[in-house]
Design a protein around this motif. Structure first.
Motif, PDB file in Angstrom:
ATOM      1  N   GLY A 118     -11.188 106.442 -18.030  1.00  0.00           N
ATOM      2  CA  GLY A 118      -9.593 106.795 -17.985  1.00  0.00           C
ATOM      3  C   GLY A 118      -9.154 108.009 -18.879  1.00  0.00           C
ATOM      4  O   GLY A 118     -10.096 108.387 -19.696  1.00  0.00           O
ATOM      5  N   LEU A 119      -8.151 108.727 -18.473  1.00  0.00           N
ATOM      6  CA  LEU A 119      -7.805 109.405 -19.279  1.00  0.00           C
ATOM      7  C   LEU A 119      -7.648 109.327 -20.983  1.00  0.00           C
ATOM      8  O   LEU A 119      -8.122 110.446 -21.757  1.00  0.00           O
ATOM      9  CB  LEU A 119      -6.347 110.133 -18.969  1.00  0.00           C
ATOM     10  CG  LEU A 119      -6.103 111.713 -19.454  1.00  0.00           C
ATOM     11  CD1 LEU A 119      -6.815 112.708 -18.895  1.00  0.00           C
ATOM     12  CD2 LEU A 119      -4.583 112.077 -18.997  1.00  0.00           C
ATOM     13  N   ASP A 120      -7.428 108.140 -21.116  1.00  0.00           N
ATOM     14  CA  ASP A 120      -7.261 107.944 -22.652  1.00  0.00           C
ATOM     15  C   ASP A 120      -8.781 107.838 -23.367  1.00  0.00           C
ATOM     16  O   ASP A 120      -8.680 108.039 -24.719  1.00  0.00           O
ATOM     17  CB  ASP A 120      -6.752 106.678 -22.801  1.00  0.00           C
ATOM     18  CG  ASP A 120      -7.299 105.372 -22.233  1.00  0.00           C
ATOM     19  OD1 ASP A 120      -8.361 105.702 -21.290  1.00  0.00           O
ATOM     20  OD2 ASP A 120      -6.846 104.477 -22.247  1.00  0.00           O
ATOM     21  N   THR A 123      -8.353 111.743 -24.335  1.00  0.00           N
ATOM     22  CA  THR A 123      -7.402 111.953 -25.198  1.00  0.00           C
ATOM     23  C   THR A 123      -7.391 111.460 -26.795  1.00  0.00           C
ATOM     24  O   THR A 123      -6.706 111.861 -27.575  1.00  0.00           O
ATOM     25  CB  THR A 123      -5.883 111.596 -24.761  1.00  0.00           C
ATOM     26  OG1 THR A 123      -6.059 109.992 -24.426  1.00  0.00           O
ATOM     27  CG2 THR A 123      -5.701 112.227 -23.344  1.00  0.00           C
ATOM     28  N   LEU A 147      -6.837 111.419 -12.101  1.00  0.00           N
ATOM     29  CA  LEU A 147      -6.325 110.870 -13.222  1.00  0.00           C
ATOM     30  C   LEU A 147      -5.040 111.681 -13.571  1.00  0.00           C
ATOM     31  O   LEU A 147      -4.591 111.010 -14.557  1.00  0.00           O
ATOM     32  CB  LEU A 147      -7.207 111.551 -14.344  1.00  0.00           C
ATOM     33  CG  LEU A 147      -8.810 110.959 -14.340  1.00  0.00           C
ATOM     34  CD1 LEU A 147      -9.644 111.561 -15.231  1.00  0.00           C
ATOM     35  CD2 LEU A 147      -8.903 109.450 -14.369  1.00  0.00           C
ATOM     36  N   GLU A 149      -2.050 110.819 -12.650  1.00  0.00           N
ATOM     37  CA  GLU A 149      -0.825 109.977 -12.749  1.00  0.00           C
ATOM     38  C   GLU A 149      -0.558 109.602 -14.394  1.00  0.00           C
ATOM     39  O   GLU A 149       0.366 109.170 -14.638  1.00  0.00           O
ATOM     40  CB  GLU A 149      -1.105 108.714 -11.970  1.00  0.00           C
ATOM     41  CG  GLU A 149      -2.123 107.939 -12.401  1.00  0.00           C
ATOM     42  CD  GLU A 149      -2.470 106.738 -11.495  1.00  0.00           C
ATOM     43  OE1 GLU A 149      -1.404 106.370 -10.887  1.00  0.00           O
ATOM     44  OE2 GLU A 149      -3.391 106.009 -11.646  1.00  0.00           O
ATOM     45  N   ASP A 150      -1.569 109.851 -15.067  1.00  0.00           N
ATOM     46  CA  ASP A 150      -1.628 109.373 -16.489  1.00  0.00           C
ATOM     47  C   ASP A 150      -1.497 110.460 -17.417  1.00  0.00           C
ATOM     48  O   ASP A 150      -1.240 110.504 -18.618  1.00  0.00           O
ATOM     49  CB  ASP A 150      -2.662 108.619 -16.982  1.00  0.00           C
ATOM     50  CG  ASP A 150      -3.176 107.326 -16.109  1.00  0.00           C
ATOM     51  OD1 ASP A 150      -2.056 106.711 -15.991  1.00  0.00           O
ATOM     52  OD2 ASP A 150      -4.154 106.892 -15.954  1.00  0.00           O
ATOM     53  N   ASP A 152       0.428 114.639 -18.436  1.00  0.00           N
ATOM     54  CA  ASP A 152       1.865 115.392 -17.898  1.00  0.00           C
ATOM     55  C   ASP A 152       1.792 116.606 -17.283  1.00  0.00           C
ATOM     56  O   ASP A 152       2.742 117.116 -16.916  1.00  0.00           O
ATOM     57  CB  ASP A 152       2.319 115.669 -19.539  1.00  0.00           C
ATOM     58  CG  ASP A 152       2.233 114.550 -20.424  1.00  0.00           C
ATOM     59  OD1 ASP A 152       3.606 113.852 -20.269  1.00  0.00           O
ATOM     60  OD2 ASP A 152       1.786 114.426 -21.405  1.00  0.00           O
TER      61      ASP A 152
END
Length: 251
Positions: A118-120, A123, A147, A149-150, A152
């Motif tokens: 996932g994006l996290d 990040t 990805l 939707e998660d 900005d």
């Protein structure tokens, strides 16, 4: 006797399936490592020598950040299929010079579709940044859409979405090339309905598919008529303005 024969036949079938699966998995792994397009050495050397940014080969990916540590915006960038992630450092270093932290991912097996993180997972390279965009080149851009939707905002380099984002209010910047032989102008236009109505689409005159990275010519691509230096400048200008506007909206 018949039962024994049946069990032996079943064992043979199961072992055959196991062998096929193992050979298939091994073939995919081998294929993913063959023909990876390497980053060109001279542009990469310029990145490493740039005093305005820091370059960190981190767990999350290749992290480019402003040397003064003052960064409020982040961009997670996903490479194209079988392209060395370092090949995108030269074209993205201008963002780091402007205060954006860039995390260039290392997709599993060199293919974005195999990378299920996932994006996290990316990040986390800088937990102090609250506003993150996600982007990618070619197949990496297709994965970035998944990805989004998660994130900005979404940024596409020579790519388009197979995920329908048209009903969202997500800020989107799509940069394409007039000479792109892979993500052709027609393919970009055909997938326009997958993006929000106010998505910003910019076609860079003279840019090919491989112009969005520094890894040399690519099979099936068009012939670029724009220099690498001008390409870097155009991308930095367009993407920098887009992210500045995103920061203004976040305030």
């Amino acid at each position: 006797m018949q039962r024994r024969r049946g069990r032996r036949a079943l064992k043979g079938i199961l072992w055959g399936l196991v062998i096929v699966l193992v050979l298939g998995a091994g073939g995919i792994v081998a294929w993913s490592q063959i023909g990876v397009m390497a980053a060109e050495s001279e542009p990469l050397a310029d990145v490493r020598a740039n005093p305005a940014i820091t370059v960190d080969d981190a767990e999350q990916g290749i992290v480019l950040a402003p040397a003064d540590g003052d960064s409020d915006l982040g961009l997670v960038f996903i490479p194209g299929a079988k392209v060395d992630p370092w090949a995108y450092a030269p074209i993205l270093q201008g963002l780091a010079e402007q205060g954006v932290t860039v995390v260039i991912t290392r997709p599993w097996l060199n293919l974005a579709f195999f990378d299920l993180r996932g994006l996290d997972a990316f990040t986390s390279a800088d937990p102090d940044i609250d506003t993150w965009s996600v982007g990618g080149h070619s197949l990496g851009g297709v994965r970035a859409c998944q990805l989004a939707e998660d994130a900005d905002a979404l940024v596409l380099f020579g790519s388009y979405c197979s995920t329908d984002l048209s009903a969202t209010d997500l800020p989107v910047l799509s940069l394409s090339g007039s000479e792109d032989g892979l993500s052709t102008p027609q393919k970009i236009a055909d997938a326009r309905d997958q993006l929000p109505a106010d998505a910003e689409l910019i076609e860079i005159d003279g840019a090919s598919h491989a112009s969005f990275g520094d890894y040399g010519p690519q099979a099936g691509d068009g012939t670029p008529t724009i220099s690498a230096e001008q390409m870097h400048a155009d991308v930095t200008e367009s993407l920098g303005a887009f992210l500045d506007a995103l920061e203004d909206r976040a305030r």
